[in-house]
Design an enzyme around this catalytic site. Structure first.
Site, mmCIF file in Angstrom:
data_model
loop_
_atom_site.group_PDB
_atom_site.id
_atom_site.type_symbol
_atom_site.label_atom_id
_atom_site.label_comp_id
_atom_site.label_asym_id
_atom_site.label_seq_id
_atom_site.Cartn_x
_atom_site.Cartn_y
_atom_site.Cartn_z
ATOM 1 N N TYR A 48 39.446 115.580 -43.932
ATOM 2 C CA TYR A 48 39.790 114.218 -43.524
ATOM 3 C C TYR A 48 39.927 113.286 -44.718
ATOM 4 O O TYR A 48 40.516 112.204 -44.591
ATOM 5 C CB TYR A 48 38.732 113.645 -42.568
ATOM 6 C CG TYR A 48 38.578 114.378 -41.262
ATOM 7 C CD1 TYR A 48 39.435 115.416 -40.891
ATOM 8 C CD2 TYR A 48 37.550 114.039 -40.386
ATOM 9 C CE1 TYR A 48 39.272 116.096 -39.704
ATOM 10 C CE2 TYR A 48 37.380 114.716 -39.187
ATOM 11 C CZ TYR A 48 38.230 115.735 -38.845
ATOM 12 O OH TYR A 48 38.055 116.395 -37.657
ATOM 13 N N HIS A 106 34.920 124.736 -39.990
ATOM 14 C CA HIS A 106 35.966 123.965 -39.322
ATOM 15 C C HIS A 106 36.890 124.841 -38.478
ATOM 16 O O HIS A 106 37.289 124.466 -37.375
ATOM 17 C CB HIS A 106 36.776 123.173 -40.353
ATOM 18 C CG HIS A 106 37.445 121.972 -39.783
ATOM 19 N ND1 HIS A 106 37.851 120.896 -40.555
ATOM 20 C CD2 HIS A 106 37.785 121.637 -38.510
ATOM 21 C CE1 HIS A 106 38.394 119.964 -39.781
ATOM 22 N NE2 HIS A 106 38.382 120.404 -38.542
#
Length: 258
Positions: A48, A106
């Site tokens: 991110y 992730h």
């Protein structure tokens, strides 16, 4: 704020703030706004590229670290043992923290043995740098494999889940094994929230379709991390605790995915 128990012995707030794709000064401003409204659970990730801003915002706000629940993730391309450990350390440096409350894989490792990746996460857990560990986007078979090679409890599986898009087999397996499922993208796309099933139920409760979608997920036993960047939406995403959907309403939303 209601919480769910984790296999690690910790607890996880039911509603968190999804921080993608916030960056820069906007990210800092939104994080501080969310804190003022009562959010304590913030979800971020290496990819991110906003962990530095989140760490700065939390430090500048002077919030008690023990009152927060911070989730971050190690990216799919960084799941070799040494690389994963190093990236976890870098995440902490960006966040200006000694530990995170939850560290996730992730995405499943594409070409790294599961045992190697989970071994790295166990080492991070044992060092006290992640109070809980978990995974994201794992199937049932991948969950079974992660469980089989991990000494530390796999506490969470974060998956895409919203009205019209379900992963019922994954949810069922996780609930049966006391793994908390975090629903990301819980509101789907705009056209989902315009579905007549949701709008009709929303009117009957004097709520919005977004409220209904979040409440449906919570009543299924999940926690949620909706994205928001305005005070209006941040406030609205917390308005899910003092009312409930009926069994018939839950069933109607379930049928949206059929």
């Amino acid at each position: 704020m209601e919480s769910l128990p984790l296999l690690s012995g910790d607890t996880m707030p039911v509603v968190g703030h999804g921080t993608y794709p916030l960056k820069g000064e906007q990210c800092k401003r939104v994080i501080k706004m969310a804190l003022e409204l009562g959010y304590t659970h913030f979800d971020t990730a290496w990819i991110y590229r906003n962990q530095r801003e989140i760490g700065e915002a939390l430090r500048e706000a002077g919030v008690d670290r023990s009152k927060l629940f911070i989730t971050t993730k190690v990216g799919q391309d960084y799941l070799q043992y040494d690389v994963a450990v190093n990236q976890a350390e870098e995440n902490l440096q960006f966040l200006q923290m000694d530990y995170v409350d939850l560290l996730l894989v992730h995405w499943p490792p594409p070409d790294v043995p599961m045992e190697e990746t989970i071994g790295a996460f166990n080492a991070i857990f044992d060092a006290g740098k992640a109070r809980s560990i978990g995974v994201s986007n794992f199937s049932v078979e991948q969950m079974r494999e992660a469980f089989s090679v991990s000494k530390a409890p796999i506490s969470v599986n974060q998956i895409k889940y919203h009205p019209g898009y379900e992963q019922r087999d994954v949810l069922r397996w996780c609930l049966e094994h006391d793994v908390v499922v975090t629903a990301y993208s819980p509101l789907g796309k705009k056209n989902i929230l315009e579905d007549p099933v949701l709008t009709t139920i929303a009117r009957s409760h004097d709520r919005t379709s977004a409220h209904v979608a979040l409440r449906w997920l919570i009543q299924k036993g999940m926690n949620v991390i909706p994205k928001a960047s305005t005070e209006q939406h941040l406030r609205a995403n917390l308005d899910v605790f003092d009312w409930a959907l009926s069994e018939d309403e839950m069933d109607s939303i379930d049928r949206m995915a059929l």
